[in-house]
Design a protein around this motif. Structure first.
Motif, PDB file in Angstrom:
ATOM      1  N   GLU A  15      20.662   7.773 -43.336  1.00  0.00           N
ATOM      2  CA  GLU A  15      20.625   7.157 -41.540  1.00  0.00           C
ATOM      3  C   GLU A  15      19.586   7.710 -40.813  1.00  0.00           C
ATOM      4  OE1 GLU A  15      23.853   8.143 -37.667  1.00  0.00           O
ATOM      5  OE2 GLU A  15      24.541   8.367 -39.161  1.00  0.00           O
ATOM      6  N   VAL A  16      18.557   8.444 -40.736  1.00  0.00           N
ATOM      7  CA  VAL A  16      17.792   8.526 -40.668  1.00  0.00           C
ATOM      8  C   VAL A  16      16.148   7.996 -41.324  1.00  0.00           C
ATOM      9  CG1 VAL A  16      15.332  10.388 -40.864  1.00  0.00           C
ATOM     10  CG2 VAL A  16      18.222  10.932 -39.731  1.00  0.00           C
ATOM     11  N   GLU A  17      16.622   7.134 -42.384  1.00  0.00           N
ATOM     12  CA  GLU A  17      16.022   6.335 -43.167  1.00  0.00           C
ATOM     13  C   GLU A  17      16.041   5.432 -42.528  1.00  0.00           C
ATOM     14  OE1 GLU A  17      12.804   5.819 -46.018  1.00  0.00           O
ATOM     15  OE2 GLU A  17      13.581   7.732 -45.317  1.00  0.00           O
ATOM     16  N   GLN A  18      17.093   4.828 -42.230  1.00  0.00           N
ATOM     17  CA  GLN A  18      17.367   3.307 -41.467  1.00  0.00           C
ATOM     18  C   GLN A  18      16.836   3.508 -39.549  1.00  0.00           C
ATOM     19  OE1 GLN A  18      21.907   3.296 -41.126  1.00  0.00           O
ATOM     20  NE2 GLN A  18      21.684   2.484 -43.321  1.00  0.00           N
ATOM     21  N   TYR A  19      16.281   5.012 -39.811  1.00  0.00           N
ATOM     22  CA  TYR A  19      15.871   4.498 -37.989  1.00  0.00           C
ATOM     23  C   TYR A  19      14.123   4.744 -37.966  1.00  0.00           C
ATOM     24  CZ  TYR A  19      20.738   4.166 -36.014  1.00  0.00           C
ATOM     25  OH  TYR A  19      21.982   3.951 -36.121  1.00  0.00           O
ATOM     26  N   LYS A  20      13.853   5.169 -39.125  1.00  0.00           N
ATOM     27  CA  LYS A  20      12.048   5.205 -39.456  1.00  0.00           C
ATOM     28  C   LYS A  20      11.476   3.824 -38.904  1.00  0.00           C
ATOM     29  CE  LYS A  20      10.536   8.060 -42.527  1.00  0.00           C
ATOM     30  NZ  LYS A  20      10.316   8.441 -44.436  1.00  0.00           N
ATOM     31  N   TYR A  21      12.820   2.973 -39.255  1.00  0.00           N
ATOM     32  CA  TYR A  21      11.593   1.586 -38.751  1.00  0.00           C
ATOM     33  C   TYR A  21      12.368   0.735 -37.919  1.00  0.00           C
ATOM     34  CZ  TYR A  21       9.180   2.920 -43.460  1.00  0.00           C
ATOM     35  OH  TYR A  21       8.673   3.272 -44.120  1.00  0.00           O
ATOM     36  N   PHE A  22      12.828   1.681 -36.742  1.00  0.00           N
ATOM     37  CA  PHE A  22      13.764   0.271 -36.091  1.00  0.00           C
ATOM     38  C   PHE A  22      13.233   0.218 -34.528  1.00  0.00           C
ATOM     39  CE2 PHE A  22      15.968   1.293 -32.045  1.00  0.00           C
ATOM     40  CZ  PHE A  22      16.946   0.483 -32.091  1.00  0.00           C
ATOM     41  N   GLN A  23      13.513  -0.904 -34.954  1.00  0.00           N
ATOM     42  CA  GLN A  23      13.125  -1.821 -33.323  1.00  0.00           C
ATOM     43  C   GLN A  23      14.513  -1.997 -32.895  1.00  0.00           C
ATOM     44  OE1 GLN A  23      10.312  -4.437 -34.767  1.00  0.00           O
ATOM     45  NE2 GLN A  23       9.118  -3.399 -35.914  1.00  0.00           N
ATOM     46  N   PRO A  24      13.634  -1.789 -31.181  1.00  0.00           N
ATOM     47  CA  PRO A  24      15.102  -2.231 -30.649  1.00  0.00           C
ATOM     48  C   PRO A  24      15.486  -3.944 -30.245  1.00  0.00           C
ATOM     49  CG  PRO A  24      13.369  -0.744 -29.878  1.00  0.00           C
ATOM     50  CD  PRO A  24      12.825  -1.246 -30.605  1.00  0.00           C
ATOM     51  N   ASN A  25      14.829  -4.655 -30.887  1.00  0.00           N
ATOM     52  CA  ASN A  25      14.267  -6.251 -30.258  1.00  0.00           C
ATOM     53  C   ASN A  25      15.453  -6.778 -31.074  1.00  0.00           C
ATOM     54  OD1 ASN A  25      13.977  -5.751 -27.607  1.00  0.00           O
ATOM     55  ND2 ASN A  25      11.705  -6.231 -27.937  1.00  0.00           N
ATOM     56  N   ASP A  26      15.493  -5.944 -32.378  1.00  0.00           N
ATOM     57  CA  ASP A  26      15.377  -6.851 -33.826  1.00  0.00           C
ATOM     58  C   ASP A  26      17.513  -7.178 -33.448  1.00  0.00           C
ATOM     59  OD1 ASP A  26      16.705  -7.804 -36.135  1.00  0.00           O
ATOM     60  OD2 ASP A  26      16.749  -5.349 -36.893  1.00  0.00           O
ATOM     61  N   SER A  49      19.378  -8.271 -35.750  1.00  0.00           N
ATOM     62  CA  SER A  49      20.343  -7.166 -36.758  1.00  0.00           C
ATOM     63  C   SER A  49      21.380  -6.035 -36.522  1.00  0.00           C
ATOM     64  CB  SER A  49      19.893  -7.250 -37.956  1.00  0.00           C
ATOM     65  OG  SER A  49      18.633  -6.430 -38.208  1.00  0.00           O
ATOM     66  N   ILE A  50      20.236  -5.421 -35.754  1.00  0.00           N
ATOM     67  CA  ILE A  50      20.569  -3.748 -35.603  1.00  0.00           C
ATOM     68  C   ILE A  50      21.817  -3.748 -34.269  1.00  0.00           C
ATOM     69  CG2 ILE A  50      20.297  -1.985 -33.443  1.00  0.00           C
ATOM     70  CD1 ILE A  50      18.910  -1.905 -37.054  1.00  0.00           C
ATOM     71  N   LYS A  51      21.039  -4.475 -33.391  1.00  0.00           N
ATOM     72  CA  LYS A  51      23.141  -5.384 -32.096  1.00  0.00           C
ATOM     73  C   LYS A  51      24.080  -5.868 -32.949  1.00  0.00           C
ATOM     74  CE  LYS A  51      18.547  -6.420 -29.161  1.00  0.00           C
ATOM     75  NZ  LYS A  51      18.599  -7.274 -27.816  1.00  0.00           N
ATOM     76  N   THR A  52      23.495  -7.156 -33.868  1.00  0.00           N
ATOM     77  CA  THR A  52      24.713  -7.354 -34.478  1.00  0.00           C
ATOM     78  C   THR A  52      25.636  -6.443 -35.099  1.00  0.00           C
ATOM     79  OG1 THR A  52      23.615  -9.143 -34.698  1.00  0.00           O
ATOM     80  CG2 THR A  52      25.571  -9.335 -35.983  1.00  0.00           C
ATOM     81  N   LYS A  53      24.843  -5.709 -35.914  1.00  0.00           N
ATOM     82  CA  LYS A  53      25.592  -4.161 -35.983  1.00  0.00           C
ATOM     83  C   LYS A  53      26.387  -3.781 -35.950  1.00  0.00           C
ATOM     84  CE  LYS A  53      24.615  -0.837 -39.175  1.00  0.00           C
ATOM     85  NZ  LYS A  53      23.956   0.438 -41.136  1.00  0.00           N
ATOM     86  N   ALA A  54      25.719  -2.661 -34.097  1.00  0.00           N
ATOM     87  CA  ALA A  54      26.070  -2.514 -33.040  1.00  0.00           C
ATOM     88  C   ALA A  54      27.214  -2.827 -32.160  1.00  0.00           C
ATOM     89  CB  ALA A  54      25.085  -2.093 -32.354  1.00  0.00           C
ATOM     90  N   MET A  55      27.309  -4.049 -32.704  1.00  0.00           N
ATOM     91  CA  MET A  55      28.391  -4.915 -32.241  1.00  0.00           C
ATOM     92  C   MET A  55      29.884  -4.635 -33.084  1.00  0.00           C
ATOM     93  SD  MET A  55      29.732  -6.661 -29.786  1.00  0.00           S
ATOM     94  CE  MET A  55      28.934  -7.880 -28.341  1.00  0.00           C
TER      95      MET A  55
END
Length: 169
Positions: free
Chosen positions: A43-54, A56-62
């Motif tokens: 999970e930490v590895e996924q957030y290593k390259y986290f970009q808030p405006n991405d 796909s992250i918003k879709t996954k959260a939704m």
């Protein structure tokens, strides 16, 4: 016998049992902690390259929020929603159950049902399907047609039940 009675013997026995229990349960505890640590590292590895405006992250959260809502709703309907059970009124699936077993039969009984008219409809359907031929058996199409008409009459009480369930939830 004196060596088996008394506090020193009890202390020695309990110490031995505790040591054995720790020795037996430590490997499984270590494996469990390692698995949890690996999942957290992923999970930490996924957030290593986290970009808030991405997007796909918003879709996954939704999607995760929708799944969580769906699970909560399902638990509420099944009656296993929370540890605190409401003892003052019906909730969730119990309301739906009450509507389905009390209100729906009442709506069906209120429907006007004329058995003579139904028999007449069945007889006409059989005659019309046979035409000029004389048949030995009741045709399936006659049964299908009359059944569809009777089921169509159940549409109004069913829609009323759906509205009541929607209103209750």
């Amino acid at each position: 016998m004196a060596d088996r009675c008394g506090t020193p013997f009890l202390q020695k026995q309990l110490n031995q049992q505790l040591t054995n229990h720790i020795r037996d349960s430590l490997p499984s505890l270590r494996d469990k902690l390692q698995r949890q640590m690996l999942s957290l590292e992923k999970e930490v590895e996924q957030y290593k390259y986290f970009q808030p405006n991405d997007p796909s992250i918003k879709t996954k959260a939704m999607l995760q929020m929708i799944q969580h809502l769906q699970q909560d709703f399902e638990r509420a309907i099944e009656g296993s929603g929370s540890a605190a059970v409401n003892t003052l009124e019906l909730s969730g699936g119990a309301k739906i159950n009450r509507l389905f077993h009390e209100r729906f039969p009442y709506e069906i009984v209120r429907m006007e049902f004329d058995e003579k008219e139904l028999r007449k409809e069945i007889a006409f359907a059989i005659r019309n399907i046979h035409g000029v031929r004389i048949g030995l058996f009741t045709p399936d199409r006659a049964f299908d047609m009359v059944s569809k008409q009777q089921i169509a009459k159940l549409k109004e009480p069913s829609l009323k039940l759906v509205d009541l369930v929607t209103h209750e939830m």
